[in-house]
Design a protein around this motif. Sequence first.
Motif, PDB file in Angstrom:
ATOM      1  N   VAL A 202       0.818  -1.208   0.000  1.00  0.00           N
ATOM      2  CA  VAL A 202       0.000   0.000   0.000  1.00  0.00           C
ATOM      3  C   VAL A 202       0.856   1.263   0.000  1.00  0.00           C
ATOM      4  N   MET A 203       1.962   1.240   0.741  1.00  0.00           N
ATOM      5  CA  MET A 203       2.810   2.438   0.798  1.00  0.00           C
ATOM      6  C   MET A 203       3.449   2.721  -0.565  1.00  0.00           C
ATOM      7  N   ARG A 204       3.784   1.682  -1.290  1.00  0.00           N
ATOM      8  CA  ARG A 204       4.293   1.878  -2.657  1.00  0.00           C
ATOM      9  C   ARG A 204       3.231   2.572  -3.513  1.00  0.00           C
ATOM     10  N   MET A 205       1.998   2.133  -3.383  1.00  0.00           N
ATOM     11  CA  MET A 205       0.903   2.752  -4.128  1.00  0.00           C
ATOM     12  C   MET A 205       0.786   4.231  -3.779  1.00  0.00           C
ATOM     13  N   LEU A 206       0.866   4.561  -2.494  1.00  0.00           N
ATOM     14  CA  LEU A 206       0.756   5.963  -2.073  1.00  0.00           C
ATOM     15  C   LEU A 206       1.904   6.803  -2.612  1.00  0.00           C
ATOM     16  N   ARG A 207       3.101   6.247  -2.585  1.00  0.00           N
ATOM     17  CA  ARG A 207       4.248   7.009  -3.117  1.00  0.00           C
ATOM     18  C   ARG A 207       4.101   7.224  -4.621  1.00  0.00           C
ATOM     19  N   GLY A 222     -10.589  -0.822   3.563  1.00  0.00           N
ATOM     20  CA  GLY A 222     -10.255  -2.163   4.020  1.00  0.00           C
ATOM     21  C   GLY A 222      -9.835  -2.139   5.475  1.00  0.00           C
ATOM     22  N   PRO A 223      -9.797  -3.312   6.115  1.00  0.00           N
ATOM     23  CA  PRO A 223      -9.422  -3.379   7.532  1.00  0.00           C
ATOM     24  C   PRO A 223      -7.944  -3.081   7.743  1.00  0.00           C
ATOM     25  N   ASP A 224      -7.644  -2.437   8.861  1.00  0.00           N
ATOM     26  CA  ASP A 224      -6.260  -2.118   9.217  1.00  0.00           C
ATOM     27  C   ASP A 224      -5.601  -3.346   9.827  1.00  0.00           C
ATOM     28  N   GLU A 225      -4.559  -3.851   9.161  1.00  0.00           N
ATOM     29  CA  GLU A 225      -3.813  -4.986   9.695  1.00  0.00           C
ATOM     30  C   GLU A 225      -2.352  -4.605   9.912  1.00  0.00           C
ATOM     31  N   GLY A 226      -2.163  -3.384  10.488  1.00  0.00           N
ATOM     32  CA  GLY A 226      -0.821  -3.027  10.936  1.00  0.00           C
ATOM     33  C   GLY A 226      -0.238  -1.736  10.403  1.00  0.00           C
ATOM     34  N   ILE A 227      -0.753  -1.238   9.257  1.00  0.00           N
ATOM     35  CA  ILE A 227      -0.127  -0.034   8.694  1.00  0.00           C
ATOM     36  C   ILE A 227      -1.112   1.118   8.507  1.00  0.00           C
ATOM     37  N   LYS A 232      -2.296   6.858   7.142  1.00  0.00           N
ATOM     38  CA  LYS A 232      -2.932   8.135   7.454  1.00  0.00           C
ATOM     39  C   LYS A 232      -1.896   9.240   7.674  1.00  0.00           C
ATOM     40  N   GLU A 233      -0.789   8.890   8.326  1.00  0.00           N
ATOM     41  CA  GLU A 233       0.259   9.884   8.550  1.00  0.00           C
ATOM     42  C   GLU A 233       0.899  10.333   7.245  1.00  0.00           C
ATOM     43  N   TYR A 234       1.100   9.394   6.310  1.00  0.00           N
ATOM     44  CA  TYR A 234       1.698   9.739   5.016  1.00  0.00           C
ATOM     45  C   TYR A 234       0.763  10.659   4.232  1.00  0.00           C
ATOM     46  N   LEU A 240      -2.011  14.716   0.588  1.00  0.00           N
ATOM     47  CA  LEU A 240      -2.476  14.041  -0.611  1.00  0.00           C
ATOM     48  C   LEU A 240      -4.002  14.105  -0.698  1.00  0.00           C
ATOM     49  N   ASN A 241      -4.493  14.090  -1.913  1.00  0.00           N
ATOM     50  CA  ASN A 241      -5.931  14.046  -2.148  1.00  0.00           C
ATOM     51  C   ASN A 241      -6.396  12.595  -2.048  1.00  0.00           C
ATOM     52  N   ALA A 242      -6.153  12.015  -0.865  1.00  0.00           N
ATOM     53  CA  ALA A 242      -6.427  10.606  -0.614  1.00  0.00           C
ATOM     54  C   ALA A 242      -7.099  10.467   0.740  1.00  0.00           C
ATOM     55  N   LYS A 243      -7.854   9.375   0.900  1.00  0.00           N
ATOM     56  CA  LYS A 243      -8.592   9.176   2.130  1.00  0.00           C
ATOM     57  C   LYS A 243      -8.687   7.696   2.459  1.00  0.00           C
ATOM     58  N   TYR A 244      -8.403   7.357   3.727  1.00  0.00           N
ATOM     59  CA  TYR A 244      -8.601   5.992   4.205  1.00  0.00           C
ATOM     60  C   TYR A 244      -9.945   5.933   4.919  1.00  0.00           C
TER      61      TYR A 244
END
Length: 368
Positions: A202-207, A222-227, A232-234, A240-244
């Motif tokens: 997921v972090m690769r996708m955000l970058r 999706g459910p949070d399984e650790g990251i 959210k911090e990134y 970013l124009n992104a939302k969890y």
Amino acid sequence: MKIVQVAPFYYPVLGGVEKVVSRISEYMVSKGNEVTVVTYNRDRSSKGMFKEREIINGVEVVRLSPKITMSHGSYSPDVVRVVKSIDPDIVHVHVWRHPHSLQLSSLDLVKVLHPHSPFYSRKQVGSLIYVYYNLVDSIFRKRIRDYNIISISPIEKEIIKKKFNVNSTVIPNGVEDSYFDVKSQGDNFYLFLGRLSAEKNVMRMLRGYKLSEVKRPLVIAGPDEGIGKEVKEYIERYQLNAKYVGPVSEEEKINLLSHCRALINPRPYEAFGINLVEAEAVGKPCIIVGHGGQEYVAPPGVSSVRSNDTDEGLANSFREMEKDDVFFKLSRGAKNYAERFRMSRILSEIEKYYNSLLKGVESSLSSS
């Protein structure tokens, strides 16, 4: 026909394998067969919270108490005894390398193994798990040959042939027929659907999204399984124009799919990727990364844009999907390609496969 399905988890635990097991089980019950699911009394984090026996939508569910658990794997010394006591015509075992797949391999019954393509790279699972997986495959490679094997993709079929020198039958996972009736309601945002875990990339996708500088929003569900916190911090750090939005219901998922421009699956190796097929059935193209089952369910140039596993590669894929000619071509291709994964068609294939195995046993008995 009396059928036993053996799986690591079952409803109310949710997931891709669990959905496959429940759909096959309930379909075979609807066809007049007797189906029992043997599983374990646990979810992915704790034990002992479910009924030991119950009927769910006509399927008898037997939950064994696991003596040993390791991650999602469970060991119970009772699994062989319980399966034999049911005296089934067919035992359908799910997920290779789990203890029950090794324990049940020597039963003198018609046995089916659905490995669910657990053949990950070292990068995805880490060196220790990767070595463990290969050790199990090497030590128990003869056990897998005791099964009739269902591969969920041609890629998995090739892997199994190469690793174990055994043939398998390709029957892919299916998408509910109802998805094909969902109408597109726009192309408002890009969408990620899945567990928020490191292996999902997921972090690769955000970058990549940040680097692409596309204006269309990105929605992560999706459910949070650790990251989740890191995600959210990134997003906040780089504005970013992104939302969890967290976990979503089936109804919410369908609504998101109908309004998105494309679904993104950034995982470098995907055993299958049922969310990709769900998006395609709604007429939505996909962005995929790497090589694996994702190339089978969402072929590049037909229903997807494929990226290599780099920030720049994903950025380029976002930019490519912004081109209307690319988007419209892949949208049309997505809807048409998804037809081969329609659930009613896949369940019928499973039923025919079971019948062919039983006919083969009857033929061998009559000729002996």
